[in-house]
Write a protein that holds these residues in place. Structure first.
Motif, PDB file in Angstrom:
ATOM      1  N   TRP A 269       0.845  -1.187   0.000  1.00  0.00           N
ATOM      2  CA  TRP A 269       0.000   0.000   0.000  1.00  0.00           C
ATOM      3  C   TRP A 269       0.885   1.243   0.000  1.00  0.00           C
TER       4      TRP A 269
ATOM      5  N   LYS B  85      -4.477   4.004   3.406  1.00  0.00           N
ATOM      6  CA  LYS B  85      -3.645   3.209   4.319  1.00  0.00           C
ATOM      7  C   LYS B  85      -3.660   3.804   5.730  1.00  0.00           C
TER       8      LYS B  85
ATOM      9  N   PRO C 123      -2.351  -6.435  -2.034  1.00  0.00           N
ATOM     10  CA  PRO C 123      -2.602  -5.532  -0.887  1.00  0.00           C
ATOM     11  C   PRO C 123      -3.721  -6.044   0.018  1.00  0.00           C
TER      12      PRO C 123
ATOM     13  N   TRP D 193      -2.283   1.508  -4.388  1.00  0.00           N
ATOM     14  CA  TRP D 193      -1.614   0.205  -4.373  1.00  0.00           C
ATOM     15  C   TRP D 193      -0.307   0.242  -5.172  1.00  0.00           C
TER      16      TRP D 193
END
Lengths: 337, 337
Positions: A35, A41, A170, A326
């Motif tokens: 991430w 995140k 992810p 990502w």
């Protein structure tokens, strides 16, 4: 020493160990290396810290840390067709030699000629007939073997990869991170529960009893004295849209504190999660990367994301942009960005 | 140190600790103190040792140690009427003032006069109508509160105890012992899933997601923008007899290695468990103690145990005699025998 006391001490030791490890995991290494450092995140990590820190006003006991994930388009890809539909088409082709009548009989005739439009012209009943021809009539054990064999050999038409390689790295990291932090991770998918279970534990680390999905009915029979469950061509439960909260309620029995989806099929699941008391996390995977995966949302026939995107934006739910959030999408991506 | 490695080491430490503890639990203290030393207790302890000892030919990894328990008559009493039926009757009485028409309308009129025979003369449709009047029409949250309030206040007609005191102490010990040995314990009951979940975790240590039972359908609705699930007067799943293997398969997705029941309603669940590969344990609780509980089997209308008892005897399944195998039945039993 009494057994109870041995166990009490053990639980305390394990508890201390676990807390130390969560701290170590959070501090020593990035639990979400695929991430990018961005709002999504940050929101995830801060939410997990809030609900797992004892004394925090949003602290949630481990037993109630239920996180639910849609599958198609959330944990793995769903283009150019849902992977379970690819399985269905392959299955019909494999069965065709035993059904010479299909050459003349719709919707099978169109399907075998590769004419998907012709199949769809028969509407829902035609699609249902094909789904049932591929999914019903065998025992549950036979069906599990059919799925395992297919998933081991079938290849995605665009990437040439196996379908289980088309899972999002992810999201695998996120699932593992949540479990390390005491969450129980569940799949809540419109896809077939028995299509997912044969491989979900190996691929996602999610055991069969934590997979919720659509299902057909089964019938208990004794065959030569041996019990089997025969899969019937009859819907049992449709785990999509407004069905998802019902599925969560009947199969899990607790309201999730975290939910991830990617389409309007997940809208009600996200609403149901959001309506609980205490800290909640609602996430939408937004397919924004035409280069590394696919880009689609409001106008797509597969994975249409429209009303749920509006509500996410209005309520500040987390929207994950695959392109921006990502670093890698698939494990096989050669380079990270 | 990489997070992965920290976790690997931790898992190894915890694994060693757990194995040591199971050994300590088995050696240091009796995990089943309310069980008399007899064939049933011996069979349980030996089975658990076989499936949990690494290197044993019958070793089963922890993830697959699924144990399922019927509820009525297996974990708590079911006489003189199923406790959920007592709840139903109380609920109808509580609702009667809002339904003056019930005074003239069957099956409610008979019920309110205390004439259960009159109710039953209406057959299954009459019973279904009463069940739905008590169980449907409210949201899932409202129903959970109704159950919690009832279970906190209602008293058993014979013992004057709360219904949750009518659970079998030897079975509570067995549930705890199995969990200590890495088993996941599930309820698989013909009773209503939402009737059990509000108290099953506190009483049995079994969380909502490990309760399988009969259910009615629910409908997702937004009320003033807030999502609710409304309970509909329509059966969703009947988790009894041949339904139990289907319920186990759809809700758990793994075949149990251990199953306990007490009636012919559990027969197919026991057959399904027995038909798996590897070590299996099938147990029947036999109600043989008219003094401390009730004595009934082949001729009983509630908890009839006939065909399953024949198969248990023919196949060497474990039959637990409440009179002979249990020192105490309830926690409130003054003396152990």
């Amino acid at each position: 020493m009494a057994t109870d006391m041995v166990w009490t001490i053990a639980r305390v030791i394990m508890g201390v160990l676990a807390v130390g490890l969560v701290a170590a995991a959070a501090g020593a290494a990035d639990p979400l290396p695929s991430w990018n450092d961005g709002a999504a995140k940050k929101a995830i990590v801060e939410f997990v810290a809030r609900v797992t820190t004892e004394g925090s006003p949003d602290f949630v006991p481990a037993a109630e840390r239920i996180a639910v994930f849609d599958n198609d388009g959330t944990l793995w890809s769903e283009q150019p067709i849902y992977f379970q539909l690819a399985f269905t088409l392959d299955r019909i082709k494999a069965l065709a030699p035993q059904h010479p009548e299909w050459k003349e009989k719709e919707p099978f005739a169109s399907l075998l000629k590769g004419d998907l439009k012709g199949v769809l012209s028969g509407g829902e009943p035609a699609v249902f007939e094909i789904l049932m021809a591929a999914h019903a009539g065998m025992t549950t054990e036979e069906f599990a073997k059919i799925v395992r064999d297919w998933i081991a050999t079938a290849r995605h038409p665009k990437t040439g990869r196996s379908y289980t390689e088309m899972v999002y790295r992810p999201m695998l990291e996120l699932l593992a991170y949540l479990r390390q932090c005491g969450f129980k991770t569940f799949i809540v998918s419109g896809g077939g529960i028995e299509f997912m279970r044969p491989w979900a534990e190996k691929v996602y680390g999610i055991p069969p009893e934590q997979v919720v999905g659509s299902s057909i009915k089964t019938k208990y029979e004794l065959r030569d004295g041996r019990p089997v469950l025969v899969r019937l061509p009859e819907m049992d439960f449709y785990d999509e849209k407004a069905g998802k909260p019902s599925g969560i309620h009947s199969r899990i029995g607790r309201r999730p504190i975290m939910a991830f989806g990617n389409s309007d099929g997940d809208h009600q699941m996200l609403q149901w999660t959001a309506a609980g008391v205490g800290g909640r996390f609602m996430g939408l995977i937004h397919h924004t990367d035409a280069e590394r995966e696919w880009a689609y949302d409001r106008a797509s026939s597969i994975g249409r994301l429209d009303k749920a995107l509006d509500e996410a934006q209005a309520r500040g739910w987390t929207v994950v942009s695959m392109k921006d959030d990502w670093k890698r999408i698939f494990a096989f991506d050669a380079t990270a960005r």
